[in-house]
Design a protein around this motif. Structure first.
Motif, PDB file in Angstrom:
ATOM      1  N   ALA A 248    -119.005 -49.862  75.950  1.00  0.00           N
ATOM      2  CA  ALA A 248    -117.718 -49.772  76.637  1.00  0.00           C
ATOM      3  C   ALA A 248    -117.207 -51.163  77.007  1.00  0.00           C
ATOM      4  CB  ALA A 248    -117.857 -48.905  77.889  1.00  0.00           C
ATOM      5  N   ALA A 249    -118.062 -51.959  77.645  1.00  0.00           N
ATOM      6  CA  ALA A 249    -117.662 -53.309  78.072  1.00  0.00           C
ATOM      7  C   ALA A 249    -117.365 -54.204  76.878  1.00  0.00           C
ATOM      8  CB  ALA A 249    -118.764 -53.920  78.935  1.00  0.00           C
ATOM      9  N   GLN A 250    -118.246 -54.165  75.880  1.00  0.00           N
ATOM     10  CA  GLN A 250    -118.061 -55.006  74.691  1.00  0.00           C
ATOM     11  C   GLN A 250    -116.731 -54.704  74.012  1.00  0.00           C
ATOM     12  OE1 GLN A 250    -120.900 -55.078  71.042  1.00  0.00           O
ATOM     13  NE2 GLN A 250    -119.043 -53.997  70.432  1.00  0.00           N
ATOM     14  N   THR A 251    -116.440 -53.429  73.822  1.00  0.00           N
ATOM     15  CA  THR A 251    -115.232 -53.041  73.099  1.00  0.00           C
ATOM     16  C   THR A 251    -113.979 -53.471  73.853  1.00  0.00           C
ATOM     17  OG1 THR A 251    -116.443 -51.136  72.241  1.00  0.00           O
ATOM     18  CG2 THR A 251    -114.056 -51.130  71.957  1.00  0.00           C
ATOM     19  N   GLY A 252    -113.987 -53.289  75.171  1.00  0.00           N
ATOM     20  CA  GLY A 252    -112.842 -53.718  75.959  1.00  0.00           C
ATOM     21  C   GLY A 252    -112.623 -55.218  75.877  1.00  0.00           C
ATOM     22  N   ILE A 253    -113.695 -55.979  75.986  1.00  0.00           N
ATOM     23  CA  ILE A 253    -113.581 -57.441  75.961  1.00  0.00           C
ATOM     24  C   ILE A 253    -113.157 -57.927  74.580  1.00  0.00           C
ATOM     25  CG2 ILE A 253    -114.949 -59.571  76.114  1.00  0.00           C
ATOM     26  CD1 ILE A 253    -116.514 -58.101  78.412  1.00  0.00           C
ATOM     27  N   PHE A 254    -113.757 -57.361  73.536  1.00  0.00           N
ATOM     28  CA  PHE A 254    -113.356 -57.735  72.172  1.00  0.00           C
ATOM     29  C   PHE A 254    -111.876 -57.407  71.931  1.00  0.00           C
ATOM     30  CE2 PHE A 254    -117.730 -57.394  69.822  1.00  0.00           C
ATOM     31  CZ  PHE A 254    -118.207 -58.434  70.596  1.00  0.00           C
ATOM     32  N   SER A 255    -111.450 -56.243  72.391  1.00  0.00           N
ATOM     33  CA  SER A 255    -110.109 -55.754  72.073  1.00  0.00           C
ATOM     34  C   SER A 255    -109.009 -56.570  72.729  1.00  0.00           C
ATOM     35  CB  SER A 255    -109.963 -54.293  72.514  1.00  0.00           C
ATOM     36  OG  SER A 255    -110.919 -53.475  71.884  1.00  0.00           O
ATOM     37  N   TYR A 256    -109.291 -57.116  73.918  1.00  0.00           N
ATOM     38  CA  TYR A 256    -108.227 -57.743  74.689  1.00  0.00           C
ATOM     39  C   TYR A 256    -108.308 -59.265  74.736  1.00  0.00           C
ATOM     40  CZ  TYR A 256    -106.987 -53.034  76.120  1.00  0.00           C
ATOM     41  OH  TYR A 256    -106.595 -51.712  76.120  1.00  0.00           O
ATOM     42  N   LEU A 257    -109.224 -59.877  73.984  1.00  0.00           N
ATOM     43  CA  LEU A 257    -109.268 -61.344  73.980  1.00  0.00           C
ATOM     44  C   LEU A 257    -107.952 -61.933  73.472  1.00  0.00           C
ATOM     45  CD1 LEU A 257    -111.939 -63.866  73.209  1.00  0.00           C
ATOM     46  CD2 LEU A 257    -109.919 -63.974  71.792  1.00  0.00           C
ATOM     47  N   ILE A 258    -107.389 -61.358  72.399  1.00  0.00           N
ATOM     48  CA  ILE A 258    -106.135 -61.898  71.854  1.00  0.00           C
ATOM     49  C   ILE A 258    -105.014 -61.769  72.882  1.00  0.00           C
ATOM     50  CG2 ILE A 258    -104.379 -61.627  70.055  1.00  0.00           C
ATOM     51  CD1 ILE A 258    -106.575 -60.956  68.104  1.00  0.00           C
ATOM     52  N   ASN A 259    -104.957 -60.651  73.602  1.00  0.00           N
ATOM     53  CA  ASN A 259    -103.998 -60.531  74.697  1.00  0.00           C
ATOM     54  C   ASN A 259    -104.210 -61.627  75.735  1.00  0.00           C
ATOM     55  OD1 ASN A 259    -103.959 -57.262  73.948  1.00  0.00           O
ATOM     56  ND2 ASN A 259    -102.039 -58.091  74.746  1.00  0.00           N
ATOM     57  N   PHE A 260    -105.466 -61.914  76.039  1.00  0.00           N
ATOM     58  CA  PHE A 260    -105.794 -62.904  77.071  1.00  0.00           C
ATOM     59  C   PHE A 260    -105.253 -64.279  76.725  1.00  0.00           C
ATOM     60  CE2 PHE A 260    -108.516 -65.984  79.219  1.00  0.00           C
ATOM     61  CZ  PHE A 260    -108.529 -65.492  80.519  1.00  0.00           C
ATOM     62  N   VAL A 261    -105.255 -64.642  75.440  1.00  0.00           N
ATOM     63  CA  VAL A 261    -104.822 -65.995  75.063  1.00  0.00           C
ATOM     64  C   VAL A 261    -103.365 -66.061  74.620  1.00  0.00           C
ATOM     65  CG1 VAL A 261    -107.162 -66.712  74.425  1.00  0.00           C
ATOM     66  CG2 VAL A 261    -105.662 -65.751  72.671  1.00  0.00           C
ATOM     67  N   THR A 262    -102.681 -64.914  74.504  1.00  0.00           N
ATOM     68  CA  THR A 262    -101.311 -64.942  73.977  1.00  0.00           C
ATOM     69  C   THR A 262    -100.266 -64.299  74.883  1.00  0.00           C
ATOM     70  OG1 THR A 262    -101.621 -62.866  72.735  1.00  0.00           O
ATOM     71  CG2 THR A 262    -102.152 -64.918  71.583  1.00  0.00           C
ATOM     72  N   ASP A 263    -100.672 -63.556  75.907  1.00  0.00           N
ATOM     73  CA  ASP A 263     -99.701 -62.845  76.743  1.00  0.00           C
ATOM     74  C   ASP A 263     -98.884 -63.797  77.620  1.00  0.00           C
ATOM     75  OD1 ASP A 263    -100.425 -60.427  75.743  1.00  0.00           O
ATOM     76  OD2 ASP A 263    -101.128 -59.572  77.624  1.00  0.00           O
ATOM     77  N   GLU A 264     -97.671 -63.362  77.982  1.00  0.00           N
ATOM     78  CA  GLU A 264     -96.845 -64.094  78.949  1.00  0.00           C
ATOM     79  C   GLU A 264     -97.608 -64.214  80.265  1.00  0.00           C
ATOM     80  OE1 GLU A 264     -93.925 -65.442  78.647  1.00  0.00           O
ATOM     81  OE2 GLU A 264     -93.234 -64.709  76.693  1.00  0.00           O
ATOM     82  N   GLY A 265     -97.512 -65.371  80.884  1.00  0.00           N
ATOM     83  CA  GLY A 265     -98.155 -65.579  82.178  1.00  0.00           C
ATOM     84  C   GLY A 265     -99.579 -66.074  82.084  1.00  0.00           C
ATOM     85  N   GLN A 266    -100.138 -66.070  80.876  1.00  0.00           N
ATOM     86  CA  GLN A 266    -101.504 -66.571  80.709  1.00  0.00           C
ATOM     87  C   GLN A 266    -101.485 -68.089  80.542  1.00  0.00           C
ATOM     88  OE1 GLN A 266    -103.111 -63.190  81.512  1.00  0.00           O
ATOM     89  NE2 GLN A 266    -104.485 -64.775  80.791  1.00  0.00           N
ATOM     90  N   HIS A 267    -102.496 -68.757  81.069  1.00  0.00           N
ATOM     91  CA  HIS A 267    -102.633 -70.207  80.903  1.00  0.00           C
ATOM     92  C   HIS A 267    -104.100 -70.528  80.621  1.00  0.00           C
ATOM     93  CE1 HIS A 267    -102.192 -74.487  81.372  1.00  0.00           C
ATOM     94  NE2 HIS A 267    -103.171 -74.473  82.254  1.00  0.00           N
ATOM     95  N   PRO A 268    -104.361 -71.242  79.508  1.00  0.00           N
ATOM     96  CA  PRO A 268    -103.398 -71.682  78.497  1.00  0.00           C
ATOM     97  C   PRO A 268    -102.899 -70.495  77.659  1.00  0.00           C
ATOM     98  CG  PRO A 268    -105.595 -72.164  77.767  1.00  0.00           C
ATOM     99  CD  PRO A 268    -105.733 -71.634  79.175  1.00  0.00           C
ATOM    100  N   ARG A 269    -101.702 -70.635  77.095  1.00  0.00           N
ATOM    101  CA  ARG A 269    -101.126 -69.573  76.276  1.00  0.00           C
ATOM    102  C   ARG A 269    -100.884 -70.102  74.873  1.00  0.00           C
ATOM    103  NH1 ARG A 269     -95.262 -67.418  75.773  1.00  0.00           N
ATOM    104  NH2 ARG A 269     -95.599 -65.443  74.702  1.00  0.00           N
ATOM    105  N   PHE A 270    -101.286 -69.304  73.854  1.00  0.00           N
ATOM    106  CA  PHE A 270    -101.198 -69.738  72.462  1.00  0.00           C
ATOM    107  C   PHE A 270    -100.294 -68.799  71.669  1.00  0.00           C
ATOM    108  CE2 PHE A 270    -105.222 -71.163  74.202  1.00  0.00           C
ATOM    109  CZ  PHE A 270    -105.239 -72.503  73.853  1.00  0.00           C
ATOM    110  N   ASP A 271     -99.880 -69.277  70.500  1.00  0.00           N
ATOM    111  CA  ASP A 271     -99.002 -68.496  69.625  1.00  0.00           C
ATOM    112  C   ASP A 271     -99.731 -67.251  69.128  1.00  0.00           C
ATOM    113  OD1 ASP A 271     -97.413 -67.542  67.432  1.00  0.00           O
ATOM    114  OD2 ASP A 271     -96.447 -69.511  67.367  1.00  0.00           O
ATOM    115  N   VAL A 272     -99.040 -66.115  69.145  1.00  0.00           N
ATOM    116  CA  VAL A 272     -99.643 -64.841  68.743  1.00  0.00           C
ATOM    117  C   VAL A 272    -100.196 -64.896  67.324  1.00  0.00           C
ATOM    118  CG1 VAL A 272     -99.162 -62.415  68.261  1.00  0.00           C
ATOM    119  CG2 VAL A 272     -98.238 -63.465  70.311  1.00  0.00           C
ATOM    120  N   LYS A 273     -99.498 -65.582  66.417  1.00  0.00           N
ATOM    121  CA  LYS A 273     -99.936 -65.597  65.018  1.00  0.00           C
ATOM    122  C   LYS A 273    -101.298 -66.266  64.850  1.00  0.00           C
ATOM    123  CE  LYS A 273     -97.543 -69.872  63.653  1.00  0.00           C
ATOM    124  NZ  LYS A 273     -96.472 -70.439  62.809  1.00  0.00           N
TER     125      LYS A 273
END
Length: 414
Positions: A248-273
């Protein structure tokens, strides 16, 4: 210490083909874990909605675990592998063929079919590695094959870069970038299925399955615990719960890493592509953690190492969720590293000293993978309300239970 060959000339081709299965399902998982953010953007989904990607995939594992085992007992493992590859290819082709419909729910149905194929392959592959060479090197063969699975998890997100290159919002083209990657994967998998349908493979015995699960049951004196029903074996019951928590924990963390680095309000924030690059780095650290963890277990008791790694996750996740910029990102990558040894270690502890019940116990622990279907929607829902960083507080209780299992819950009571 005597050294044994990894395999023999007689079994070299079958061993290569079986190892290719580990690589194929690793590629699939590595790609699928990148798709949440893409679907959020292209189809305007909430995080909790996109997490049904994981619900569909891991739900397929839960659903297919027992039918796959029954099919292989009745028709043989070679036909089981062919079935798994056929379902895998069919799901990939169906996804590629239905992209123009731009229906998330049709995608999930096709992904469920793919997941059934992956579950069938994973049920068959480990036992077969034990049979394809000297018995004394069976565990070495399993570890060798699994290393290709880890490599594939790193490569999968890089293949997904081609999916993220399409940010078109034109009707009928939103999911077009899925067509070529999934079509090529489907073709490769179908070719491998044709090879397996004609490849002579040895039969698998019950003992081979026990060896694949780390339980050497031949020639040992039965212990009193062998006669106790599984439900009354605390280390097994708690092991199932611990494995549920881990997946459960692994899947959640794997699934949302890209959100963590690309979402509005995140710092540092990177390009979605570029999001898949960051997931690939995480998977590389996960693989390094598993390889180094295997070595460290020769120096430190596995239960102690599991406790240390679970405690590190509990300590690091509050930093991840506290908007501390680069420190939060670095700590998130550290969590990838420390999660690495948990699945195989919990598995081995859960089936320890169960003798003839090992196979049945293994099936229940494998079914605990359903945690990967249930937890991501909850993590996504919290993230939708409070922000992505806050979502990373949610797995902390799961790692606390794993910490308890490593310290106390794994102990065998007779």
């Amino acid at each position: 210490m005597a050294k044994y060959k990894l395999t023999t000339r007689e079994f070299l081709l079958p061993f290569i083909m079986i190892t290719s299965l580990f690589f194929l399902w690793g590629i699939a998982h590595g790609m699928i874990d990148t798709l949440d953010k893409h679907f959020q953007q292209i189809l305007h989904l909430m995080k909790w909605q996109s997490s049904f990607i994981q619900f569909s995939l891991y739900g397929a594992y839960f659903t297919m675990a027992l039918p796959a085992g029954y099919f292989m007992r009745k028709f043989g493992y070679r036909k089981g592998i062919t079935l798994g590859l056929s379902l895998f290819a069919a799901g990939a082709f169906l996804i590629a063929g239905t992209t123009s419909l731009e229906s998330f729910w049709i995608f999930l149905i096709c992904l469920f079919i793919t997941g059934c194929g992956l579950a069938t392959l994973e049920t068959a592959a480990n036992p077969y590695t034990t049979k394809l060479g000297p018995r004394e090197s069976a565990e070495q063969r399993i570890n060798f094959s699994q290393s290709f699975n880890g490599l594939a998890w790193v490569i999968g997100p890089l293949i997904a870069l081609s999916i993220y290159s399409n940010q078109s919002h034109v009707e009928g083209e939103k999911l077009a970038s899925l067509i070529w990657p999934l079509s090529i994967i489907g073709l490769v998998v179908l070719m491998v299925a044709l090879v397996f349908s004609r490849l002579p493979l040895p039969e698998i015995s019950e003992e081979d399955i026990h060896i694949a699960h780390g339980a050497h049951v031949s020639g040992i004196e039965e212990k009193p615990s062998f006669f106790i029903p599984l439900i009354r074996q605390p280390h097994f019951v708690l092991g199932v719960i611990a494995q549920f928590c881990y997946v459960a924990a692994q899947t959640g963390i794997f699934s949302y890493l890209i959100n963590f680095v690309t979402d509005e309000g995140q710092h540092p924030r990177f390009d979605v592509k570029n999001g898949p690059y960051f997931l690939s780095i995480g998977f590389a650290l996960f693989m390094i953690g598993r390889m180094s963890g295997s070595y460290l277990m020769g120096l430190i008791r596995p239960t102690r190492l599991l406790a240390i790694y679970a405690a590190m996750c509990v300590v690091l996740l509050p930093v991840v969720g506290s908007h501390l910029g680069w420190a939060s990102l670095i700590c998130l990558y550290a969590v990838f590293f420390f999660m690495s040894v948990m699945f195989p270690t919990i598995f081995a502890l859960g089936i320890k000293d169960l003798g003839p019940k090992t196979k049945k116990a293994s099936s229940f622990i494998v079914m605990a993978i359903v945690g990967g279907a249930i937890f991501p929607p909850l993590m996504g829902y919290i993230s939708d309300i409070h922000g992505m960083s806050t979502g990373f507080f949610v797995p902390i209780p799961l790692f606390l239970f794993i910490f308890y299992y490593a310290l106390q819950g794994h102990r065998i009571k007779t």
